[in-house]
Write an enzyme that holds these catalytic residues in place. Structure first.
Site, short mmCIF file in Angstrom:
data_model
loop_
_atom_site.label_atom_id
_atom_site.label_comp_id
_atom_site.label_asym_id
_atom_site.label_seq_id
_atom_site.Cartn_x
_atom_site.Cartn_y
_atom_site.Cartn_z
N CYS B 86 -5.54 2.98 -2.48
CA CYS B 86 -5.45 3.26 -3.92
C CYS B 86 -5.85 2.03 -4.74
CB CYS B 86 -4.05 3.76 -4.26
SG CYS B 86 -3.94 4.53 -5.87
N HIS B 205 -2.65 8.10 -0.22
CA HIS B 205 -1.62 7.19 0.29
C HIS B 205 -1.11 7.63 1.67
CE1 HIS B 205 -0.82 4.74 -3.33
NE2 HIS B 205 -1.28 5.80 -3.97
N GLU B 207 0.67 5.93 3.64
CA GLU B 207 2.03 5.42 3.86
C GLU B 207 3.09 6.34 3.27
OE1 GLU B 207 0.08 4.51 1.51
OE2 GLU B 207 1.18 3.86 -0.27
#
Lengths: 96, 242
Positions: B86, B205, B207
């Site tokens: 990002c 994302h 994660e």
């Protein structure tokens, strides 16, 4: 700090830097502003690009050196050359 | 493997990445403050999401010239792995470690939702845990994810196989004007890598989708794959330099 007007002593300049989205790149913000202007009745508006402006104070030996420094600032940080064009303008009260 | 998560003022996904590396994949992870001038011997450097420097000037532009980025560039030049997520993607573009630029999203909206991305190649440390053509469901959260470059540069990017992820719609099609390409990115590009394949970045994302408790796990294989590749290369690198 500056003493006298000897050619080698650096002068202080004020400049205005304009950064705009490149013409060939879609500028959704400028388009939205153009549409808003049309809604207000400004039918004559054929296009808007939304950019940024910077006033930079700097020292340089002369005007052309000041412009050269500003152009380097543009290409290295102030503008993204992939998406933006820039222009540099020394202000009238420069070179005191 | 030793992992470093760079922290800029305004990073806000740094702890999420650290958590996945440290507690989910069980690696040696630490934070790297933006003012330091080395990467502390890390094998993997992650530039996390967030709003570094408040997105002043352009997203990622200020972070790109911070001291740590010179060290990240050096690390990348030496073949070290760099992952940008990002804002980390935006920073890598602004730093010139990856080609192209980000514009505001086509519809001028901040996008906070799940997207589908298709894995375009799996011969990278970042994607070795996936199949080519596999569609991942990952969250996004960005206002400037509308990838752009000149047509010639995009052709070159494709010819080099540097497109790693593309946004796709429900039927798996990566149409630039299609419903899967929410931010309007050219050629539906969601993630790219450099020519060498050791610097990779994406807007979604991973994660945030790496644990069952979050209800999504499609991102975990990216970190697990990095761990697997680094465990192998770290051994060979130690052998080569000693």
């Amino acid at each position: 700090m500056s003493q006298g007007d000897s050619e080698s002593s650096p002068s202080r300049f004020r400049a205005r830097v304009h950064v705009y989205p490149r013409r060939e790149i879609l500028d959704p913000q400028g388009r939205a502003i153009g549409e808003a202007l049309a809604r207000l009745g400004f039918d004559e508006v054929a296009g808007v690009r939304a950019g940024k402006g910077f006033e930079v104070e700097l020292t340089a030996t002369d005007k052309s050196a000041a412009v050269a420094q500003l152009e380097r600032m543009c290409s290295e940080l102030l503008a993204n050359p992939i998406t933006e064009d820039y222009s540099v303008e020394l202000l009238e009260d420069s070179a005191r | 493997m030793k992992c470093g998560v760079v922290v800029f003022p305004g990073s806000n996904c740094d702890h999420d990445v650290y958590h996945v590396l440290r507690h989910v994949t069980d690696q040696d992870a630490s934070f790297l403050w933006h003012e330091r001038d080395d990467v502390d011997g890390c094998d993997l450097v992650v530039l996390p999401g967030g709003f570094s420097y408040g997105d002043y000037l352009r997203a990622g532009a200020m972070a790109a010239v911070s001291p740590v980025m010179a060290a990240v560039r050096q690390h990348a030049d030496n073949g070290g792995l760099v992952l940008g997520i990002c804002n980390g993607f935006q920073i890598l573009l602004e730093a010139g470690l990856l080609p192209g630029a980000m514009r505001r999203n086509r519809d001028l909206r901040f996008l906070g939702c799940d997207v589908r991305v298709r894995v375009e190649r799996n011969d990278l440390p970042f994607t070795r845990g996936y199949d080519v053509g596999q569609v991942l469901r990952l969250p996004v959260g960005h206002a400037e994810g509308n990838y752009a470059d000149t047509a010639a540069a995009l052709d070159q990017l494709e010819a080099n196989g540097q497109v790693v992820f593309r946004y796709v719609d429900a039927s798996g099609d990566a149409d630039e004007a299609g419903s899967g390409n929410l931010n309007g990115a050219e050629r539906a590009i969601a993630g790219i890598c450099n020519r060498q394949g050791n610097v990779c970045a994406l807007m979604p994302h991973p994660e945030r989708a790496a644990e069952e408790v979050l209800g999504q796990t499609d991102g975990l294989a990216m970190f697990a794959g990095l761990v697997g590749s680094l465990t192998a290369t770290t051994d060979s690198r130690v052998g080569a330099t000693s």
